[in-house]
Design an enzyme around this catalytic site. Structure first.
Site, PDB file in Angstrom:
ATOM      1  N   ASN A 204      67.981  76.168  22.755  1.00  0.00           N
ATOM      2  CA  ASN A 204      66.792  75.622  23.418  1.00  0.00           C
ATOM      3  C   ASN A 204      65.671  76.655  23.503  1.00  0.00           C
ATOM      4  OD1 ASN A 204      68.318  73.259  23.915  1.00  0.00           O
ATOM      5  ND2 ASN A 204      69.114  74.120  25.808  1.00  0.00           N
TER       6      ASN A 204
ATOM      7  N   ASP B 186      83.269  74.215  27.063  1.00  0.00           N
ATOM      8  CA  ASP B 186      82.131  74.124  27.970  1.00  0.00           C
ATOM      9  C   ASP B 186      82.534  74.634  29.356  1.00  0.00           C
ATOM     10  OD1 ASP B 186      79.637  72.896  29.303  1.00  0.00           O
ATOM     11  OD2 ASP B 186      79.456  72.120  27.261  1.00  0.00           O
TER      12      ASP B 186
ATOM     13  N   HIS C 147      77.771  70.714  33.569  1.00  0.00           N
ATOM     14  CA  HIS C 147      77.344  70.661  32.171  1.00  0.00           C
ATOM     15  C   HIS C 147      78.432  70.079  31.279  1.00  0.00           C
ATOM     16  CE1 HIS C 147      76.161  72.367  28.198  1.00  0.00           C
ATOM     17  NE2 HIS C 147      74.924  72.331  28.670  1.00  0.00           N
TER      18      HIS C 147
ATOM     19  N   SER D  58      72.243  70.777  23.985  1.00  0.00           N
ATOM     20  CA  SER D  58      73.580  70.546  24.553  1.00  0.00           C
ATOM     21  C   SER D  58      73.917  69.066  24.617  1.00  0.00           C
ATOM     22  CB  SER D  58      73.674  71.125  25.970  1.00  0.00           C
ATOM     23  OG  SER D  58      73.830  72.506  25.945  1.00  0.00           O
TER      24      SER D  58
END
Length: 219
Positions: free
Chosen positions: A134, A8, A38, A204
């Protein structure tokens, strides 16, 4: 004690909930600090201790160990080659689970290089969990490496178990069913880089729930 590699934007290992980072590596050139937020959020869903909130906001597998594999920069962007290198790093350094809350928007039949690298990790005995993307609610919107045949691809649901509108749908370009499973991904409260907590939504956030469950099963 199960090692989960989080690929990430990095992990803020100075956050009081995330003192369980045992290894870290940077593929972006920015250093291992999370300059986006994130990765810290995702990591604490997997294995945050909840210490800062008195245990209220603990992750799914708080006694797991985290491997910080930074493959995305401060903008949340990265190279596919870095993601592949991150997968290889996790394999070589004995991670048991790889959690990837990332995806490339490409025509996705599972034969792209990143998907093949993820499949190779599964064949090495790792459990690879990937966010589906998404781009919902349209069909055929699973991103890479969520389209990989051998990974666990995760979609997002809300508190009422309704599919989140944003959650990418299958099938893959070659007609396979994805995602494989869904998990909570709407307004999930988890660690914020620099301290405190924040709420975020996305596949996520769903994928690390599954990564944590897999760590619990392995333990």
């Amino acid at each position: 004690g199960v090692v989960v590699a989080v690929l990430d934007t990095g992990i803020d290992n100075e956050h009081q909930d995330l003192h369980n980072v045992i290894k870290e590596i940077d593929f972006t050139g920015e250093g291992t600090d999370d300059l986006n937020g994130h990765g810290t959020h995702v990591a604490s869903i997997v294995a945050g201790s909840g210490f800062l909130s008195g245990g209220l906001n603990k992750g799914v597998a708080p006694e797991a160990s985290l491997m910080d594999v930074k493959v995305l920069d401060r903008l949340g962007q990265g190279k596919l080659s870095d993601t592949i290198a991150g997968i290889q790093y996790a394999v070589v350094n004995d991670a048991k689970v790889i959690s990837m809350s990332l995806g490339a928007v490409i025509p996705c039949n599972g034969l792209d290089a990143t998907s093949l690298a993820a499949n190779a990790a599964v064949r090495q005995g790792l459990h690879v969990i990937v966010a589906g993307g998404n781009l919902g609610p349209l069909p055929g919107t699973i991103t890479s490496p969520g389209c990989a045949a051998e990974v666990i691809t995760v979609g997002a649901v809300d508190r009422l178990d309704n599919m989140a509108a944003f959650s990418s749908r299958g099938p893959t370009l070659d007609g396979r069913i994805k995602p494989d499973i869904v998990a909570p991904g709407v307004l999930i409260i988890a660690a914020q880089e620099g301290g405190s907590y924040t709420a975020k939504s996305g596949t996520s956030m769903a994928a690390p729930h599954v990564s944590g469950v897999v760590a619990l099963i392995l333990s």
